[in-house]
Scaffold this motif. Structure first.
Motif, PDB file in Angstrom:
ATOM      1  N   SER A  14     -27.830 -35.414  -7.388  1.00 20.36           N
ATOM      2  CA  SER A  14     -28.763 -35.225  -6.280  1.00 20.36           C
ATOM      3  C   SER A  14     -29.557 -36.514  -6.119  1.00 20.36           C
ATOM      4  N   TYR A  15     -30.045 -36.716  -4.926  1.00 21.37           N
ATOM      5  CA  TYR A  15     -30.785 -37.933  -4.600  1.00 21.37           C
ATOM      6  C   TYR A  15     -31.940 -37.564  -3.687  1.00 21.37           C
ATOM      7  N   THR A  16     -33.120 -38.101  -3.966  1.00 21.78           N
ATOM      8  CA  THR A  16     -34.286 -37.876  -3.116  1.00 21.78           C
ATOM      9  C   THR A  16     -34.439 -39.070  -2.185  1.00 21.78           C
ATOM     10  N   VAL A  17     -34.412 -38.810  -0.895  1.00 24.95           N
ATOM     11  CA  VAL A  17     -34.486 -39.850   0.132  1.00 24.95           C
ATOM     12  C   VAL A  17     -35.859 -40.516   0.107  1.00 24.95           C
ATOM     13  N   VAL A  18     -35.867 -41.842   0.250  1.00 26.46           N
ATOM     14  CA  VAL A  18     -37.108 -42.606   0.372  1.00 26.46           C
ATOM     15  C   VAL A  18     -37.119 -43.301   1.736  1.00 26.46           C
ATOM     16  N   ALA A  19     -38.283 -43.771   2.147  1.00 24.67           N
ATOM     17  CA  ALA A  19     -38.426 -44.456   3.429  1.00 24.67           C
ATOM     18  C   ALA A  19     -37.450 -45.636   3.496  1.00 24.67           C
ATOM     19  N   GLY A  20     -36.796 -45.784   4.618  1.00 19.91           N
ATOM     20  CA  GLY A  20     -35.857 -46.884   4.816  1.00 19.91           C
ATOM     21  C   GLY A  20     -34.417 -46.530   4.471  1.00 19.91           C
ATOM     22  N   ASP A  21     -34.198 -45.346   3.896  1.00 25.78           N
ATOM     23  CA  ASP A  21     -32.844 -44.932   3.548  1.00 25.78           C
ATOM     24  C   ASP A  21     -32.047 -44.537   4.785  1.00 25.78           C
ATOM     25  N   SER A  22     -30.748 -44.656   4.666  1.00 25.00           N
ATOM     26  CA  SER A  22     -29.802 -44.114   5.639  1.00 25.00           C
ATOM     27  C   SER A  22     -28.634 -43.589   4.820  1.00 25.00           C
ATOM     28  N   LEU A  23     -27.818 -42.752   5.428  1.00 24.29           N
ATOM     29  CA  LEU A  23     -26.675 -42.226   4.684  1.00 24.29           C
ATOM     30  C   LEU A  23     -25.744 -43.360   4.249  1.00 24.29           C
ATOM     31  N   SER A  24     -25.610 -44.383   5.076  1.00 25.67           N
ATOM     32  CA  SER A  24     -24.738 -45.492   4.691  1.00 25.67           C
ATOM     33  C   SER A  24     -25.314 -46.284   3.519  1.00 25.67           C
ATOM     34  N   LYS A  25     -26.630 -46.450   3.468  1.00 25.42           N
ATOM     35  CA  LYS A  25     -27.240 -47.148   2.326  1.00 25.42           C
ATOM     36  C   LYS A  25     -27.060 -46.343   1.037  1.00 25.42           C
ATOM     37  N   ILE A  26     -27.209 -45.033   1.164  1.00 24.85           N
ATOM     38  CA  ILE A  26     -27.047 -44.168  -0.006  1.00 24.85           C
ATOM     39  C   ILE A  26     -25.592 -44.184  -0.461  1.00 24.85           C
ATOM     40  N   ALA A  27     -24.656 -44.146   0.498  1.00 22.59           N
ATOM     41  CA  ALA A  27     -23.230 -44.206   0.161  1.00 22.59           C
ATOM     42  C   ALA A  27     -22.893 -45.525  -0.520  1.00 22.59           C
TER      43      ALA A  27
ATOM     44  N   GLU B 241     -21.270 -34.333   4.922  1.00 23.99           N
ATOM     45  CA  GLU B 241     -20.544 -33.061   4.790  1.00 23.99           C
ATOM     46  C   GLU B 241     -21.148 -32.182   3.687  1.00 23.99           C
ATOM     47  N   ALA B 242     -21.540 -32.782   2.586  1.00 24.36           N
ATOM     48  CA  ALA B 242     -22.094 -32.022   1.465  1.00 24.36           C
ATOM     49  C   ALA B 242     -23.491 -31.477   1.764  1.00 24.36           C
ATOM     50  N   ASN B 243     -24.138 -32.020   2.796  1.00 28.01           N
ATOM     51  CA  ASN B 243     -25.517 -31.633   3.105  1.00 28.01           C
ATOM     52  C   ASN B 243     -25.677 -31.163   4.548  1.00 28.01           C
ATOM     53  N   ARG B 244     -24.603 -30.654   5.141  1.00 29.03           N
ATOM     54  CA  ARG B 244     -24.631 -30.248   6.552  1.00 29.03           C
ATOM     55  C   ARG B 244     -25.708 -29.218   6.872  1.00 29.03           C
ATOM     56  N   GLU B 245     -26.036 -28.369   5.896  1.00 27.51           N
ATOM     57  CA  GLU B 245     -27.031 -27.332   6.161  1.00 27.51           C
ATOM     58  C   GLU B 245     -28.427 -27.907   6.381  1.00 27.51           C
ATOM     59  N   GLN B 246     -28.691 -29.115   5.900  1.00 25.31           N
ATOM     60  CA  GLN B 246     -30.013 -29.714   6.109  1.00 25.31           C
ATOM     61  C   GLN B 246     -29.988 -30.989   6.938  1.00 25.31           C
ATOM     62  N   ILE B 247     -28.791 -31.502   7.248  1.00 27.31           N
ATOM     63  CA  ILE B 247     -28.689 -32.715   8.073  1.00 27.31           C
ATOM     64  C   ILE B 247     -27.836 -32.391   9.295  1.00 27.31           C
ATOM     65  N   SER B 248     -28.500 -32.097  10.412  1.00 31.67           N
ATOM     66  CA  SER B 248     -27.742 -31.831  11.635  1.00 31.67           C
ATOM     67  C   SER B 248     -27.374 -33.138  12.328  1.00 31.67           C
ATOM     68  N   ASN B 249     -28.237 -34.134  12.226  1.00 32.37           N
ATOM     69  CA  ASN B 249     -27.980 -35.450  12.818  1.00 32.37           C
ATOM     70  C   ASN B 249     -27.939 -36.473  11.684  1.00 32.37           C
ATOM     71  N   PRO B 250     -26.782 -37.084  11.415  1.00 32.04           N
ATOM     72  CA  PRO B 250     -26.696 -38.014  10.289  1.00 32.04           C
ATOM     73  C   PRO B 250     -27.558 -39.266  10.436  1.00 32.04           C
ATOM     74  N   ASP B 251     -28.060 -39.515  11.640  1.00 28.47           N
ATOM     75  CA  ASP B 251     -28.954 -40.663  11.839  1.00 28.47           C
ATOM     76  C   ASP B 251     -30.401 -40.326  11.517  1.00 28.47           C
ATOM     77  N   LEU B 252     -30.683 -39.049  11.251  1.00 28.57           N
ATOM     78  CA  LEU B 252     -32.061 -38.634  10.981  1.00 28.57           C
ATOM     79  C   LEU B 252     -32.163 -37.956   9.624  1.00 28.57           C
ATOM     80  N   ILE B 253     -32.498 -38.748   8.619  1.00 25.63           N
ATOM     81  CA  ILE B 253     -32.851 -38.177   7.321  1.00 25.63           C
ATOM     82  C   ILE B 253     -34.290 -38.565   7.047  1.00 25.63           C
ATOM     83  N   HIS B 254     -34.949 -37.792   6.215  1.00 23.26           N
ATOM     84  CA  HIS B 254     -36.393 -37.975   6.036  1.00 23.26           C
ATOM     85  C   HIS B 254     -36.751 -38.167   4.572  1.00 23.26           C
TER      86      HIS B 254
END
Length: 103
Positions: A52-65, A80-93
């Protein structure tokens, strides 16, 4: 000396000599701030394990990948693994806890 030789000339200053300059970092600047990469839990380095990973400011899915898989183009695996909480992959918090599927 001709009539126009001194016309328009000003006192020339000597040019700066940078011949002894060496590359490297400045000794007068402060150290760069530490980068917060979020927090991870789980087993690292084991194929098939989930983390598991906790998102920090400035993160994007590509940076995490890029961090977990070494390839930013593998961000859809995380989405895909987090579809229930990420409807738009450009918007993570910041503060979101994401599942990171094993490699």
């Amino acid at each position: 000396m001709g009539i126009f030789d001194a016309f328009g000339k000003k006192d020339e200053k000597p040019k700066a000599d940078f011949s002894n300059v060496q590359s490297g970092s400045s000794t007068t600047s402060a150290a760069p701030p530490a980068t917060d990469f979020g927090s991870t839990t789980g087993t690292t380095g084991t194929t098939g394990s989930e983390q598991s990973y906790t998102v920090v400011a400035g993160d994007s899915l590509s940076k995490i990948a890029k961090r977990f898989y070494g390839d930013a183009n593998k961000w859809p695996r995380i989405h895909e693994a987090n579809r229930e909480q990420i409807s738009n992959p450009d918007l993570i918090h910041p503060g979101q806890k994401l599942r990171i599927p094993g490699a």
